[in-house]
Design a protein around this motif. Structure first.
Motif, PDB file in Angstrom:
ATOM      1  N   PHE A  33       0.846  -1.191   0.000  1.00 29.28           N
ATOM      2  CA  PHE A  33       0.000   0.000   0.000  1.00 29.28           C
ATOM      3  C   PHE A  33       0.885   1.245   0.000  1.00 29.28           C
ATOM      4  O   PHE A  33       1.754   1.396   0.865  1.00 29.28           O
ATOM      5  CB  PHE A  33      -0.888   0.024   1.245  1.00 29.28           C
ATOM      6  N   ASN A  34       0.678   2.126  -0.963  1.00 34.73           N
ATOM      7  CA  ASN A  34       1.331   3.430  -0.982  1.00 34.73           C
ATOM      8  C   ASN A  34       0.303   4.456  -0.536  1.00 34.73           C
ATOM      9  O   ASN A  34      -0.618   4.799  -1.282  1.00 34.73           O
ATOM     10  CB  ASN A  34       1.836   3.762  -2.391  1.00 34.73           C
ATOM     11  N   TYR A 101       3.421   7.026   3.518  1.00 36.05           N
ATOM     12  CA  TYR A 101       4.048   5.817   4.043  1.00 36.05           C
ATOM     13  C   TYR A 101       3.683   4.617   3.173  1.00 36.05           C
ATOM     14  O   TYR A 101       2.735   4.660   2.385  1.00 36.05           O
ATOM     15  CB  TYR A 101       3.680   5.577   5.503  1.00 36.05           C
ATOM     16  N   VAL A 102       4.461   3.553   3.330  1.00 36.86           N
ATOM     17  CA  VAL A 102       4.256   2.320   2.570  1.00 36.86           C
ATOM     18  C   VAL A 102       4.019   1.185   3.559  1.00 36.86           C
ATOM     19  O   VAL A 102       4.759   1.036   4.533  1.00 36.86           O
ATOM     20  CB  VAL A 102       5.476   1.984   1.691  1.00 36.86           C
ATOM     21  N   ILE A 103       2.979   0.412   3.318  1.00 40.40           N
ATOM     22  CA  ILE A 103       2.706  -0.772   4.126  1.00 40.40           C
ATOM     23  C   ILE A 103       2.908  -2.007   3.258  1.00 40.40           C
ATOM     24  O   ILE A 103       2.377  -2.077   2.139  1.00 40.40           O
ATOM     25  CB  ILE A 103       1.268  -0.778   4.666  1.00 40.40           C
ATOM     26  N   VAL A 104       3.696  -2.941   3.745  1.00 41.94           N
ATOM     27  CA  VAL A 104       3.850  -4.238   3.083  1.00 41.94           C
ATOM     28  C   VAL A 104       3.220  -5.273   4.006  1.00 41.94           C
ATOM     29  O   VAL A 104       3.665  -5.457   5.137  1.00 41.94           O
ATOM     30  CB  VAL A 104       5.324  -4.583   2.830  1.00 41.94           C
ATOM     31  N   ALA A 105       2.164  -5.911   3.523  1.00 46.93           N
ATOM     32  CA  ALA A 105       1.451  -6.898   4.331  1.00 46.93           C
ATOM     33  C   ALA A 105       1.521  -8.249   3.644  1.00 46.93           C
ATOM     34  O   ALA A 105       1.232  -8.367   2.448  1.00 46.93           O
ATOM     35  CB  ALA A 105      -0.008  -6.478   4.517  1.00 46.93           C
ATOM     36  N   MET A 106       1.917  -9.249   4.383  1.00 48.92           N
ATOM     37  CA  MET A 106       1.977 -10.601   3.819  1.00 48.92           C
ATOM     38  C   MET A 106       1.410 -11.601   4.818  1.00 48.92           C
ATOM     39  O   MET A 106       1.590 -11.473   6.028  1.00 48.92           O
ATOM     40  CB  MET A 106       3.404 -10.968   3.424  1.00 48.92           C
ATOM     41  N   SER A 107       0.681 -12.556   4.304  1.00 56.31           N
ATOM     42  CA  SER A 107       0.107 -13.587   5.158  1.00 56.31           C
ATOM     43  C   SER A 107       1.217 -14.495   5.680  1.00 56.31           C
ATOM     44  O   SER A 107       2.337 -14.522   5.150  1.00 56.31           O
ATOM     45  CB  SER A 107      -0.904 -14.419   4.367  1.00 56.31           C
ATOM     46  N   SER A 108       0.908 -15.259   6.705  1.00 52.40           N
ATOM     47  CA  SER A 108       1.885 -16.208   7.229  1.00 52.40           C
ATOM     48  C   SER A 108       2.259 -17.224   6.162  1.00 52.40           C
ATOM     49  O   SER A 108       3.414 -17.650   6.069  1.00 52.40           O
ATOM     50  CB  SER A 108       1.309 -16.924   8.458  1.00 52.40           C
TER      51      SER A 108
END
Length: 302
Positions: A33-34, A101-108
Protein backbone atom coordinates in the motif's frame (compact mmCIF):
# COMPACT_ATOMS: atom_id res chain seq x y z
CA UNK A 1 -17.52 5.67 21.12
CA UNK A 2 -14.84 3.13 21.94
CA UNK A 3 -14.48 -0.06 19.99
CA UNK A 4 -15.87 -3.07 21.83
CA UNK A 5 -12.82 -5.28 21.40
CA UNK A 6 -9.61 -5.87 19.47
CA UNK A 7 -10.42 -6.95 15.92
CA UNK A 8 -8.48 -9.11 13.52
CA UNK A 9 -7.10 -7.31 10.49
CA UNK A 10 -6.57 -9.25 7.27
CA UNK A 11 -5.06 -8.23 3.94
CA UNK A 12 -8.51 -8.22 2.34
CA UNK A 13 -9.79 -5.85 5.05
CA UNK A 14 -6.84 -3.53 4.45
CA UNK A 15 -7.71 -3.51 0.75
CA UNK A 16 -11.25 -2.46 1.64
CA UNK A 17 -9.99 0.42 3.81
CA UNK A 18 -7.71 1.97 1.21
CA UNK A 19 -8.68 3.27 -2.24
CA UNK A 20 -7.76 0.79 -5.04
CA UNK A 21 -5.34 3.33 -6.55
CA UNK A 22 -3.19 3.11 -3.42
CA UNK A 23 -2.47 -0.61 -3.35
CA UNK A 24 -1.18 -3.45 -5.48
CA UNK A 25 -1.51 -7.06 -4.42
CA UNK A 26 -1.20 -10.72 -5.31
CA UNK A 27 -4.35 -12.52 -4.21
CA UNK A 28 -5.08 -12.42 -0.49
CA UNK A 29 -1.53 -13.28 0.56
CA UNK A 30 0.50 -10.20 -0.33
CA UNK A 31 -0.21 -6.52 -0.79
CA UNK A 32 1.74 -3.28 -0.82
CA UNK A 33 0.00 0.00 0.00
CA UNK A 34 1.33 3.43 -0.98
CA UNK A 35 -0.62 5.69 1.31
CA UNK A 36 -1.01 9.43 1.63
CA UNK A 37 -3.19 10.83 4.39
CA UNK A 38 -6.91 10.89 3.71
CA UNK A 39 -9.50 11.74 6.36
CA UNK A 40 -11.56 8.72 5.26
CA UNK A 41 -8.78 6.29 6.17
CA UNK A 42 -9.11 4.86 9.65
CA UNK A 43 -7.74 1.34 9.26
CA UNK A 44 -5.79 1.40 12.50
CA UNK A 45 -7.87 3.79 14.61
CA UNK A 46 -8.84 0.93 16.90
CA UNK A 47 -6.64 -1.82 18.35
CA UNK A 48 -6.23 -4.69 15.92
CA UNK A 49 -4.18 -7.79 15.30
CA UNK A 50 -2.71 -8.70 11.92
CA UNK A 51 -2.09 -12.44 11.57
CA UNK A 52 0.95 -12.17 9.36
CA UNK A 53 4.10 -10.14 8.82
CA UNK A 54 3.55 -6.38 8.55
CA UNK A 55 6.12 -3.75 7.55
CA UNK A 56 5.41 -0.02 7.68
CA UNK A 57 7.92 2.38 6.14
CA UNK A 58 7.38 6.10 6.71
CA UNK A 59 8.64 8.05 3.70
CA UNK A 60 7.49 11.42 4.99
CA UNK A 61 5.49 12.81 7.88
CA UNK A 62 4.87 11.87 11.50
CA UNK A 63 2.49 9.52 13.23
CA UNK A 64 2.29 7.84 16.62
CA UNK A 65 1.87 4.10 16.49
CA UNK A 66 1.04 1.88 19.45
CA UNK A 67 2.47 -1.64 19.33
CA UNK A 68 1.35 -3.85 22.23
CA UNK A 69 0.30 -0.65 24.08
CA UNK A 70 3.79 0.86 23.77
CA UNK A 71 3.70 4.12 21.80
CA UNK A 72 6.33 5.05 19.21
CA UNK A 73 6.98 8.21 17.21
CA UNK A 74 7.24 7.23 13.54
CA UNK A 75 8.95 9.83 11.36
CA UNK A 76 10.77 10.09 8.03
CA UNK A 77 12.72 6.90 7.19
CA UNK A 78 11.44 4.96 10.19
CA UNK A 79 10.68 1.30 9.64
CA UNK A 80 8.24 -0.74 11.74
CA UNK A 81 8.03 -4.53 11.70
CA UNK A 82 5.36 -6.44 13.57
CA UNK A 83 5.06 -10.18 13.93
CA UNK A 84 1.79 -12.18 14.01
CA UNK A 85 -0.48 -11.41 16.94
CA UNK A 86 0.89 -7.98 17.89
CA UNK A 87 -1.74 -5.41 18.92
CA UNK A 88 -1.55 -2.29 16.71
CA UNK A 89 -3.19 1.12 16.87
CA UNK A 90 -2.47 4.51 15.30
CA UNK A 91 -2.92 6.88 18.23
CA UNK A 92 -2.11 10.17 16.50
CA UNK A 93 -1.29 11.53 13.04
CA UNK A 94 0.73 14.76 13.02
CA UNK A 95 1.50 16.82 9.95
CA UNK A 96 -1.15 14.78 8.16
CA UNK A 97 -1.05 16.67 4.89
CA UNK A 98 2.56 15.62 4.34
CA UNK A 99 2.11 12.04 5.51
CA UNK A 100 3.33 9.40 3.08
CA UNK A 101 4.05 5.82 4.04
CA UNK A 102 4.26 2.32 2.57
CA UNK A 103 2.71 -0.77 4.13
CA UNK A 104 3.85 -4.24 3.08
CA UNK A 105 1.45 -6.90 4.33
CA UNK A 106 1.98 -10.60 3.82
CA UNK A 107 0.11 -13.59 5.16
CA UNK A 108 1.89 -16.21 7.23
CA UNK A 109 1.55 -18.54 4.24
CA UNK A 110 3.34 -16.08 1.95
CA UNK A 111 5.98 -15.36 4.58
CA UNK A 112 6.76 -19.05 4.96
CA UNK A 113 7.48 -19.19 1.22
CA UNK A 114 10.17 -16.51 1.38
CA UNK A 115 13.65 -17.57 0.37
CA UNK A 116 15.14 -16.77 3.75
CA UNK A 117 15.68 -18.59 7.02
CA UNK A 118 12.41 -17.17 8.32
CA UNK A 119 12.44 -19.40 11.38
CA UNK A 120 15.73 -17.87 12.47
CA UNK A 121 14.45 -14.36 11.86
CA UNK A 122 11.11 -15.02 13.55
CA UNK A 123 12.94 -16.34 16.60
CA UNK A 124 13.84 -12.70 17.13
CA UNK A 125 10.10 -11.96 17.38
CA UNK A 126 10.47 -11.81 21.14
CA UNK A 127 12.87 -8.89 20.72
CA UNK A 128 10.77 -7.33 17.95
CA UNK A 129 7.84 -7.18 20.39
CA UNK A 130 9.99 -4.90 22.54
CA UNK A 131 11.87 -3.02 19.77
CA UNK A 132 9.65 -2.96 16.66
CA UNK A 133 10.91 0.38 15.27
CA UNK A 134 14.18 1.30 13.57
CA UNK A 135 15.35 4.53 11.93
CA UNK A 136 17.10 3.82 8.62
CA UNK A 137 20.24 5.66 7.61
CA UNK A 138 20.51 7.29 4.18
CA UNK A 139 22.01 4.26 2.48
CA UNK A 140 19.50 1.78 3.87
CA UNK A 141 16.60 4.16 3.13
CA UNK A 142 17.71 4.25 -0.50
CA UNK A 143 17.90 0.45 -0.66
CA UNK A 144 14.49 0.12 0.95
CA UNK A 145 12.88 2.49 -1.55
CA UNK A 146 14.55 0.70 -4.46
CA UNK A 147 13.19 -2.64 -3.27
CA UNK A 148 9.70 -1.24 -2.75
CA UNK A 149 9.71 0.38 -6.18
CA UNK A 150 10.84 -2.88 -7.77
CA UNK A 151 8.08 -4.83 -6.01
CA UNK A 152 5.47 -2.38 -7.32
CA UNK A 153 6.82 -2.59 -10.86
CA UNK A 154 6.81 -6.38 -10.84
CA UNK A 155 3.25 -6.56 -9.49
CA UNK A 156 2.16 -4.20 -12.27
CA UNK A 157 3.84 -6.33 -14.94
CA UNK A 158 2.28 -9.12 -17.02
CA UNK A 159 4.96 -11.63 -16.08
CA UNK A 160 3.80 -15.21 -15.56
CA UNK A 161 6.27 -15.40 -12.69
CA UNK A 162 5.15 -12.30 -10.82
CA UNK A 163 4.67 -14.08 -7.51
CA UNK A 164 8.07 -15.81 -7.68
CA UNK A 165 9.74 -12.51 -8.56
CA UNK A 166 8.02 -10.65 -5.73
CA UNK A 167 8.96 -13.44 -3.33
CA UNK A 168 12.61 -13.07 -4.30
CA UNK A 169 12.61 -9.29 -3.92
CA UNK A 170 10.81 -9.39 -0.58
CA UNK A 171 13.21 -12.11 0.58
CA UNK A 172 16.11 -9.78 -0.17
CA UNK A 173 14.35 -6.93 1.64
CA UNK A 174 13.68 -9.09 4.72
CA UNK A 175 17.32 -10.14 4.85
CA UNK A 176 18.45 -6.50 4.73
CA UNK A 177 15.96 -5.53 7.42
CA UNK A 178 16.93 -8.45 9.64
CA UNK A 179 20.48 -7.15 9.69
CA UNK A 180 19.32 -3.85 11.16
CA UNK A 181 18.37 -5.56 14.38
CA UNK A 182 21.74 -7.26 14.84
CA UNK A 183 23.07 -4.78 17.39
CA UNK A 184 19.78 -4.80 19.28
CA UNK A 185 19.76 -8.55 19.80
CA UNK A 186 23.40 -9.19 20.67
CA UNK A 187 22.57 -9.65 24.31
CA UNK A 188 19.79 -12.07 23.45
CA UNK A 189 22.13 -14.04 21.18
CA UNK A 190 24.77 -14.22 23.91
CA UNK A 191 22.21 -15.68 26.27
CA UNK A 192 20.97 -18.06 23.59
CA UNK A 193 24.54 -19.22 22.95
CA UNK A 194 24.66 -20.45 26.53
CA UNK A 195 21.54 -22.55 26.15
CA UNK A 196 21.00 -25.80 24.32
CA UNK A 197 19.13 -26.13 21.06
CA UNK A 198 16.41 -27.90 23.02
CA UNK A 199 15.99 -24.92 25.36
CA UNK A 200 15.49 -22.54 22.43
CA UNK A 201 13.01 -24.91 20.81
CA UNK A 202 11.02 -25.29 24.04
CA UNK A 203 10.98 -21.50 24.54
CA UNK A 204 9.64 -20.98 21.03
CA UNK A 205 6.92 -23.61 21.54
CA UNK A 206 6.05 -22.23 24.97
CA UNK A 207 5.64 -18.65 23.70
CA UNK A 208 3.42 -19.88 20.88
CA UNK A 209 1.22 -21.82 23.33
CA UNK A 210 0.99 -18.86 25.72
CA UNK A 211 -0.14 -16.64 22.85
CA UNK A 212 -2.84 -19.17 22.04
CA UNK A 213 -4.10 -20.09 25.51
CA UNK A 214 -3.28 -17.23 27.92
CA UNK A 215 -6.91 -16.10 28.15
CA UNK A 216 -7.89 -19.53 29.48
CA UNK A 217 -4.90 -20.98 31.30
CA UNK A 218 -2.40 -19.22 33.54
CA UNK A 219 -0.85 -22.16 35.38
CA UNK A 220 2.56 -23.45 34.28
CA UNK A 221 1.32 -27.02 34.68
CA UNK A 222 -1.02 -26.69 31.70
CA UNK A 223 1.81 -25.64 29.36
CA UNK A 224 4.19 -28.22 30.82
CA UNK A 225 1.63 -30.92 30.08
CA UNK A 226 1.25 -29.67 26.49
CA UNK A 227 5.03 -29.91 26.07
CA UNK A 228 5.28 -33.27 27.88
CA UNK A 229 7.55 -31.81 30.58
CA UNK A 230 7.34 -31.40 34.33
CA UNK A 231 6.45 -27.86 35.49
CA UNK A 232 9.78 -27.59 37.33
CA UNK A 233 11.84 -28.56 34.28
CA UNK A 234 9.86 -26.28 31.95
CA UNK A 235 10.33 -23.36 34.33
CA UNK A 236 14.08 -23.99 34.42
CA UNK A 237 14.35 -24.11 30.61
CA UNK A 238 12.31 -20.92 30.11
CA UNK A 239 14.27 -18.99 32.74
CA UNK A 240 17.60 -20.11 31.28
CA UNK A 241 16.64 -19.40 27.67
CA UNK A 242 14.91 -16.03 28.14
CA UNK A 243 15.85 -14.60 31.53
CA UNK A 244 12.16 -14.45 32.43
CA UNK A 245 10.24 -17.09 34.33
CA UNK A 246 7.37 -19.01 32.77
CA UNK A 247 4.78 -17.30 35.05
CA UNK A 248 6.19 -13.90 34.09
CA UNK A 249 5.69 -14.70 30.38
CA UNK A 250 2.13 -15.89 31.00
CA UNK A 251 1.29 -12.90 33.21
CA UNK A 252 2.71 -10.43 30.67
CA UNK A 253 0.36 -11.75 27.99
CA UNK A 254 -2.65 -11.68 30.35
CA UNK A 255 -1.85 -8.13 31.53
CA UNK A 256 -1.43 -6.93 27.94
CA UNK A 257 -4.83 -8.39 27.04
CA UNK A 258 -6.45 -6.89 30.16
CA UNK A 259 -4.93 -3.44 29.55
CA UNK A 260 -6.10 -3.44 25.96
CA UNK A 261 -9.68 -4.35 26.92
CA UNK A 262 -9.74 -1.79 29.74
CA UNK A 263 -8.25 1.05 27.70
CA UNK A 264 -9.85 0.57 24.32
CA UNK A 265 -13.27 -0.91 24.99
CA UNK A 266 -16.44 -0.22 26.94
CA UNK A 267 -16.70 -3.83 28.08
CA UNK A 268 -17.70 -4.11 31.72
CA UNK A 269 -14.94 -5.29 34.04
CA UNK A 270 -17.00 -8.31 35.02
CA UNK A 271 -17.08 -9.32 31.34
CA UNK A 272 -13.29 -8.90 31.14
CA UNK A 273 -13.00 -11.12 34.21
CA UNK A 274 -15.04 -13.75 32.36
CA UNK A 275 -13.07 -13.42 29.11
CA UNK A 276 -9.77 -13.86 30.92
CA UNK A 277 -11.11 -16.80 32.91
CA UNK A 278 -10.66 -15.39 36.42
CA UNK A 279 -12.90 -16.97 39.10
CA UNK A 280 -14.20 -13.58 40.27
CA UNK A 281 -13.53 -9.83 40.19
CA UNK A 282 -11.65 -9.86 43.48
CA UNK A 283 -9.03 -12.27 42.16
CA UNK A 284 -8.69 -10.26 38.95
CA UNK A 285 -8.31 -6.98 40.88
CA UNK A 286 -5.55 -8.44 43.07
CA UNK A 287 -3.78 -9.96 40.05
CA UNK A 288 -3.93 -6.71 38.06
CA UNK A 289 -2.89 -4.39 40.90
CA UNK A 290 0.01 -6.62 41.96
CA UNK A 291 1.49 -6.33 38.47
CA UNK A 292 0.60 -2.76 37.50
CA UNK A 293 0.28 -0.87 40.79
CA UNK A 294 -3.26 0.18 39.84
CA UNK A 295 -6.69 -1.35 40.08
CA UNK A 296 -8.45 -2.10 36.77
CA UNK A 297 -10.78 0.86 37.35
CA UNK A 298 -7.87 3.21 38.04
CA UNK A 299 -6.11 2.05 34.88
CA UNK A 300 -9.25 2.46 32.77
CA UNK A 301 -9.72 6.02 34.01
CA UNK A 302 -6.07 7.04 33.83
Amino acid sequence: MKNTTTYNLSISKLMDYFPPAQWRGIGDDFCMFNVRYDERLHALDYPCRFDGLLMLYCVEGHLKLSVNLNEYDIRDNHLVITTPGNILKVSQVAGSKQLKYVIVAMSSKFAMGLKVDLKKIMNEGITLMEIPVMKLDEGMSSLMQQHLSLVANVINSDSSFREDSVTSIVSSMICLVAGLWADRINELREEAAQTTTRSCMILEQFIRLVGQYHTKYRNVGFYADKLCLTPKYLSKLIKTASGKSAPEWIDSYVILEAKNLLKYSDIAIKEIVYRLNFPNQSVFYKFFKARTGMTPSEYRNS
